[in-house]
Design a protein around this motif. Sequence first.
Motif, PDB file in Angstrom:
ATOM      1  N   ALA A 293       0.832  -1.206   0.000  1.00  0.00           N
ATOM      2  CA  ALA A 293       0.000   0.000   0.000  1.00  0.00           C
ATOM      3  C   ALA A 293       0.864   1.252   0.000  1.00  0.00           C
ATOM      4  O   ALA A 293       0.553   2.244  -0.673  1.00  0.00           O
ATOM      5  N   THR A 294       1.967   1.209   0.741  1.00  0.00           N
ATOM      6  CA  THR A 294       2.874   2.357   0.804  1.00  0.00           C
ATOM      7  C   THR A 294       3.594   2.561  -0.527  1.00  0.00           C
ATOM      8  O   THR A 294       3.701   3.681  -1.036  1.00  0.00           O
ATOM      9  N   LEU A 295       4.067   1.467  -1.113  1.00  0.00           N
ATOM     10  CA  LEU A 295       4.820   1.558  -2.369  1.00  0.00           C
ATOM     11  C   LEU A 295       3.945   1.955  -3.550  1.00  0.00           C
ATOM     12  O   LEU A 295       4.392   2.653  -4.465  1.00  0.00           O
ATOM     13  N   TYR A 296       2.684   1.494  -3.544  1.00  0.00           N
ATOM     14  CA  TYR A 296       1.821   1.684  -4.713  1.00  0.00           C
ATOM     15  C   TYR A 296       0.622   2.605  -4.438  1.00  0.00           C
ATOM     16  O   TYR A 296      -0.339   2.612  -5.195  1.00  0.00           O
ATOM     17  N   ASN A 297       0.708   3.380  -3.364  1.00  0.00           N
ATOM     18  CA  ASN A 297      -0.273   4.443  -3.091  1.00  0.00           C
ATOM     19  C   ASN A 297      -1.707   3.918  -3.006  1.00  0.00           C
ATOM     20  O   ASN A 297      -2.636   4.495  -3.584  1.00  0.00           O
ATOM     21  N   LYS A 298      -1.903   2.834  -2.272  1.00  0.00           N
ATOM     22  CA  LYS A 298      -3.259   2.315  -2.066  1.00  0.00           C
ATOM     23  C   LYS A 298      -3.944   3.106  -0.954  1.00  0.00           C
ATOM     24  O   LYS A 298      -3.305   3.603  -0.029  1.00  0.00           O
ATOM     25  N   LYS A 299      -5.277   3.173  -1.053  1.00  0.00           N
ATOM     26  CA  LYS A 299      -6.053   3.985  -0.106  1.00  0.00           C
ATOM     27  C   LYS A 299      -6.664   3.160   1.034  1.00  0.00           C
ATOM     28  O   LYS A 299      -7.042   3.702   2.062  1.00  0.00           O
ATOM     29  N   HIS A 300      -6.820   1.850   0.810  1.00  0.00           N
ATOM     30  CA  HIS A 300      -7.465   1.009   1.819  1.00  0.00           C
ATOM     31  C   HIS A 300      -6.786  -0.357   1.874  1.00  0.00           C
ATOM     32  O   HIS A 300      -6.233  -0.829   0.882  1.00  0.00           O
ATOM     33  N   ILE A 301      -6.862  -0.964   3.031  1.00  0.00           N
ATOM     34  CA  ILE A 301      -6.527  -2.386   3.195  1.00  0.00           C
ATOM     35  C   ILE A 301      -7.792  -3.047   3.709  1.00  0.00           C
ATOM     36  O   ILE A 301      -8.333  -2.659   4.756  1.00  0.00           O
ATOM     37  N   ILE A 302      -8.294  -4.027   2.957  1.00  0.00           N
ATOM     38  CA  ILE A 302      -9.579  -4.639   3.298  1.00  0.00           C
ATOM     39  C   ILE A 302      -9.369  -6.131   3.554  1.00  0.00           C
ATOM     40  O   ILE A 302      -8.900  -6.860   2.673  1.00  0.00           O
ATOM     41  N   TYR A 303      -9.688  -6.561   4.767  1.00  0.00           N
ATOM     42  CA  TYR A 303      -9.661  -7.986   5.114  1.00  0.00           C
ATOM     43  C   TYR A 303     -11.081  -8.540   4.965  1.00  0.00           C
ATOM     44  O   TYR A 303     -12.022  -8.008   5.558  1.00  0.00           O
ATOM     45  N   GLU A 395      -8.443   0.896  -5.583  1.00  0.00           N
ATOM     46  CA  GLU A 395      -7.184   1.380  -5.013  1.00  0.00           C
ATOM     47  C   GLU A 395      -6.927   0.785  -3.622  1.00  0.00           C
ATOM     48  O   GLU A 395      -6.547   1.480  -2.691  1.00  0.00           O
ATOM     49  N   SER A 396      -7.160  -0.514  -3.505  1.00  0.00           N
ATOM     50  CA  SER A 396      -7.042  -1.189  -2.209  1.00  0.00           C
ATOM     51  C   SER A 396      -6.160  -2.415  -2.309  1.00  0.00           C
ATOM     52  O   SER A 396      -5.963  -2.977  -3.389  1.00  0.00           O
ATOM     53  N   VAL A 397      -5.640  -2.817  -1.168  1.00  0.00           N
ATOM     54  CA  VAL A 397      -5.092  -4.170  -1.014  1.00  0.00           C
ATOM     55  C   VAL A 397      -6.202  -4.979  -0.346  1.00  0.00           C
ATOM     56  O   VAL A 397      -6.682  -4.618   0.732  1.00  0.00           O
ATOM     57  N   ILE A 398      -6.615  -6.051  -1.008  1.00  0.00           N
ATOM     58  CA  ILE A 398      -7.742  -6.834  -0.511  1.00  0.00           C
ATOM     59  C   ILE A 398      -7.248  -8.236  -0.172  1.00  0.00           C
ATOM     60  O   ILE A 398      -6.721  -8.948  -1.033  1.00  0.00           O
ATOM     61  N   TYR A 424      -9.385  -2.956 -13.564  1.00  0.00           N
ATOM     62  CA  TYR A 424      -9.831  -1.567 -13.677  1.00  0.00           C
ATOM     63  C   TYR A 424      -9.612  -0.736 -12.421  1.00  0.00           C
ATOM     64  O   TYR A 424      -9.514   0.487 -12.507  1.00  0.00           O
ATOM     65  N   CYS A 425      -9.577  -1.386 -11.277  1.00  0.00           N
ATOM     66  CA  CYS A 425      -9.656  -0.639 -10.014  1.00  0.00           C
ATOM     67  C   CYS A 425      -8.337  -0.555  -9.261  1.00  0.00           C
ATOM     68  O   CYS A 425      -8.323  -0.161  -8.092  1.00  0.00           O
ATOM     69  N   HIS A 426      -7.244  -0.948  -9.892  1.00  0.00           N
ATOM     70  CA  HIS A 426      -5.919  -0.800  -9.286  1.00  0.00           C
ATOM     71  C   HIS A 426      -5.842  -1.463  -7.908  1.00  0.00           C
ATOM     72  O   HIS A 426      -5.224  -0.929  -6.977  1.00  0.00           O
ATOM     73  N   ALA A 427      -6.495  -2.606  -7.780  1.00  0.00           N
ATOM     74  CA  ALA A 427      -6.482  -3.332  -6.513  1.00  0.00           C
ATOM     75  C   ALA A 427      -5.461  -4.462  -6.582  1.00  0.00           C
ATOM     76  O   ALA A 427      -5.200  -5.017  -7.654  1.00  0.00           O
ATOM     77  N   SER A 428      -4.879  -4.765  -5.458  1.00  0.00           N
ATOM     78  CA  SER A 428      -4.020  -5.943  -5.352  1.00  0.00           C
ATOM     79  C   SER A 428      -4.726  -6.936  -4.435  1.00  0.00           C
ATOM     80  O   SER A 428      -5.171  -6.575  -3.343  1.00  0.00           O
ATOM     81  N   ILE A 429      -4.836  -8.177  -4.898  1.00  0.00           N
ATOM     82  CA  ILE A 429      -5.679  -9.163  -4.216  1.00  0.00           C
ATOM     83  C   ILE A 429      -4.830 -10.339  -3.752  1.00  0.00           C
ATOM     84  O   ILE A 429      -4.045 -10.901  -4.530  1.00  0.00           O
ATOM     85  N   ILE A 430      -4.991 -10.707  -2.492  1.00  0.00           N
ATOM     86  CA  ILE A 430      -4.299 -11.864  -1.917  1.00  0.00           C
ATOM     87  C   ILE A 430      -5.351 -12.908  -1.530  1.00  0.00           C
ATOM     88  O   ILE A 430      -6.253 -12.628  -0.743  1.00  0.00           O
ATOM     89  N   LEU A 431      -5.222 -14.097  -2.103  1.00  0.00           N
ATOM     90  CA  LEU A 431      -6.103 -15.210  -1.759  1.00  0.00           C
ATOM     91  C   LEU A 431      -5.384 -16.023  -0.692  1.00  0.00           C
ATOM     92  O   LEU A 431      -4.404 -16.718  -0.972  1.00  0.00           O
ATOM     93  N   CYS A 432      -5.879 -15.924   0.511  1.00  0.00           N
ATOM     94  CA  CYS A 432      -5.136 -16.397   1.669  1.00  0.00           C
ATOM     95  C   CYS A 432      -5.819 -17.620   2.283  1.00  0.00           C
ATOM     96  O   CYS A 432      -6.957 -17.531   2.743  1.00  0.00           O
TER      97      CYS A 432
END
Length: 810
Positions: A293-303, A395-398, A424-432
Motif C-alpha cells: 500500500a505504501t509503495l503503490y499508493n493504495k487507499k485502503h486495506i480490506i480484510y 485502489e485497495s489491497v484486498i 480496472y480498479c488498481h487493486a491488489s488481491i491476496i487469496l489467503c
Amino acid sequence: MNYIAHIRESDKQIQTVEEHLLEAKRLAESYGEKIGVKYLAGLAGLLHDLGKYTTEFREYILEAVNNPDSSLKRGSVDHSTFGGKLLYELFHTGEKLDPYKAIMAEVVGNTIISHHSYLQDFLSPDLNSNYLNRVRDKELVEFEETKKQFFEHVMTENDFYKYVDKAVSELKDFLTKEQSKSYEEKLMFLTKFIFSALIDADRTNTRLFEENKTDEFSCTAGELFEIYYERLLSKINAFKMKTDANSHINILRSKMSEQCDKFAEKPSGIYTLSIPTGGGKTLASLRYALKHATLYNKKHIIYIVPYTTIIEQNAEEVRSILKDNVHILEHHSNVIEDTNEDDENQDGLMNEKQKLKLARDNWDSPIIFTTMVQFLNTFYAKGSRNIRRLHNVSESVIIFDEIQKVPVSCISLFNQAVNFLKTYCHASIILCTATQPALDFVEHKLDVDADAEIVENLDQVIKAFKRVEIVDKATEATFNNEKLAHFIDEKLKEVQSVLVILNTKSVVKKLYELLKVKQQEIPIFHLSTSMCAAHRNKILKEVRLHLHAGKQIICISTQLIEAGVDVSFDCVIRSLAGLDSIAQAAGRCNRHGEKEIQSVYIIDHEEENLDYLKEIKVGKQVSKKILIDIRHDHSKYGGDILSTQALNKYFKELYTEFENDLNYFIPKLKKNMTELLTETKRRYSYHEAYCRNKEKKGLPLFLVNSYRTAAEQFHVIDDLTTSVIVPFEEGKEIIADLNSNGSIEDLTQLLRKAQYYTINLYHYELEQLDKQDGLISYLDGRIIALKEGAYSGEFGLDLENDSELGFTIF
C-alpha cells in the motif's frame, strides 16, 4: 426564485439545487477519477437532482417542512427521472445515433433515475423496459423549465456538451481495455461503479450540509500506512527476542513473513498466500499489505473473512499492533434493512429514516474488516446501502482470508468481481488460505497472475508444519451423540482439552446438553451462530483462559470456530465435511506445535440432517470417497487426506458436482445471474422474446440487461435472512438508544456498535418470534430487535422465548 435541494433540520437553512448538483458532481468526480471515469461519474452527480428545478418540488418541500402533518408529505414528487430523460433526449434520439453517446446515456441515465432505489432493468423477464418507461415514455410537465434553469444556473450548454465529450472519451477508453471481456460485462461493472459514486456523493454532500460542514478532514492513508508498517516491524522484532523465537514453528513463520515483505514490491495483481493453518497469516498478510500500500499508493486495506466470528479477533490483534483505535473499521452485518428502499418522496426532508440513509456506511476507513457476504452484497445485492461502498474497494489491497469458503453458487460472480478490481480498479488481491480452491477450474476463471504463490517451496513448508495426524473414523462406523459422548470421555483420559465441531446447530446443542449431564466436573462450552459476535467472543475469551491455564475443557461448536479463530486444543473431533473444513478444524489442534503430533478424529455423525446444507452434504460425500481411496491404498494422494493432490482432487470433484450452480442459477427464471447481468441480443434471450411478443424490430437500446431483477434474486445464502439486534449486555443499551433523537454521527456510531450485537434470522424464525411477541421494531420498522426473553445467555436465540438473560456457561 430559489429552487431548493434540501432544508436543514436544525436552522431551516436552504441548500439550493445549484449548490447540491455542483458539490455532488465534485465528489462523484473524485470517486470516478480513481478508475479513469471522472467525467462519467461527475455527469451522474451533475444531473441526478435535476428534477428539483420544478415548482412542484419546491412547493412540496416547503409544505412538508412548514406543515409536517400535510398530506403532501406522503405524496411522491418524481425528481430523479429528469436527468436521465435529458441524456436520453439529447443523445439517444434522432436518426444518426452516436453509439458511444447513446451507451453513455443508458449507463449514466440508469444510475440517475435509480438513485433513490436500485438500478433499473433495461429489459425485465416480463419483457418490459423500466428504463424506457421512465426516460422515454413518462410525461414530465416541467421538463423544459428544468433544462432552462440548469443551463442558466449550473452549466452552460456549450460547457455541458464539452463535459459530455470528455465522458464519452472515458467510455471508449474503458471499453477498449481488457479485450477478453465482453462489452456487456464491462458496462455492467462500469454502471455499478458510477452508481456507487453517485450514491455516495449524493449522501455525503447531503450529510455535510445537514451537519453544517463544508468538507470533512480525512487522514492521508499513505502516511498512516508508513507509520503502521514501522509499528508492525517493531512488533515482529520483539517476537524475535522471545525465548521461543527459535522454535521450529516460529522460524518457519518468520521466513514466510519475510517472503511476504519481499513479494510486496511486485506490481499489484491476484496472488495466493498458502500459509499452513497456524502459520501466522494474519500478520504476514498485513506485512504485505502495508508495504504494498505504501509503495503503490493504495487507499485502503480490506480484510474479507468468511464468518463474523473472527472479525473482532483479527481486528483487535491488528489494533493492538498498530496502536490505533480510530482508523480500523469492523463491518459485521447490515443492521438496517434497506433492500426495498425507495425514499424519493422523503428527499430534501430530515427525519430518522433519512438519518439512517445518510449515516456513514461507505467503507471510507484506511483498514476495514468485513465478511464475504458483505463483499458479494456490495457488487450484486439490492439496496443502495450495499453498492454505496463499491467505489471504495478500488485502489485497495484486498486480503481474502480462507478463500475456500466462497459459496459455490457465487464462484463465477466472485471471480468476475475480483477480475474487475484487478483490471480496472488498481487493486491488489491476496487469496489467503491453507487450502487453495481450484478457482481457475470453473468457466469464469480468476485471472490469477503467473507465479502467484508467495510462499516458497510450499510442499516442504506444509510437511515441516505438520502438527497433527488425521485419524479416519468416518469409514469405520457412524456415531450418534451417545456414542460420541462416550468417545469424548475416553479422550479426556489422555488429553486436557477436546474440541468437537459438528455440522448442524441442533446436534451441537443436543450434545452440549447431554455432556452437561454426564460431565459435572469439566467446564463445557457451547458456540453457534445463534449467538451474536459479542456473545461468542466472550465465550471464546473464557475458553482461551482455560486452555492457557492447562485446565480440562470441552468445547462443542458449529463450523464457525474453524476459520481463523486462534485457539489450540489437544484433541479435535470433526464431523465429516469438505476437506477444506477438515483442514481448518485441524488448525485448531496443537496450533502452535506446543506438543508432539496430536490427533484429529474424523467421524460420520448419523444424527445430522444435511438436506438443507447442500454444500456440506456434497463436500462430505466427496471427502468420504477420498478417505476410502486412502484406506484401500495408503500411497494414494501421498497417503495424506490434506495433501495438495487430495485437495486438488476434492475441489475439482466438488465444482464438477456443482457445475450447474457455479453461475448462481435462478430456478424460477431458468437463467443464471451472469446471464441477467451481461445479456446480449442473442437467440433465446429476453430480447428475442420481446421482439416476438411486441412484433417489433427490437428494443431501441444497446443494453438489454436485467440489473434490478438480478439484484432482487441474489442472496449469498440460500434463504434471505434479516439482521436483528439482541439484548445481550451492551446490546440492551443500544436498543434503548434507538429511541433517542440523535444526530447522524451519533446514529452512525450506534449502528457500528450494534453490529457486535446482531444475529441473522431466517424468515420462519422471524415469523415464529413475531407470533410469540419476541420482536420489537424501531425507526419505521427499518431496525428490528429481540425482546429480552427471546435471547438466552447460554444458547443465544431462544425460539421458545422463555429464557432469562444471564451469562451462564456451564
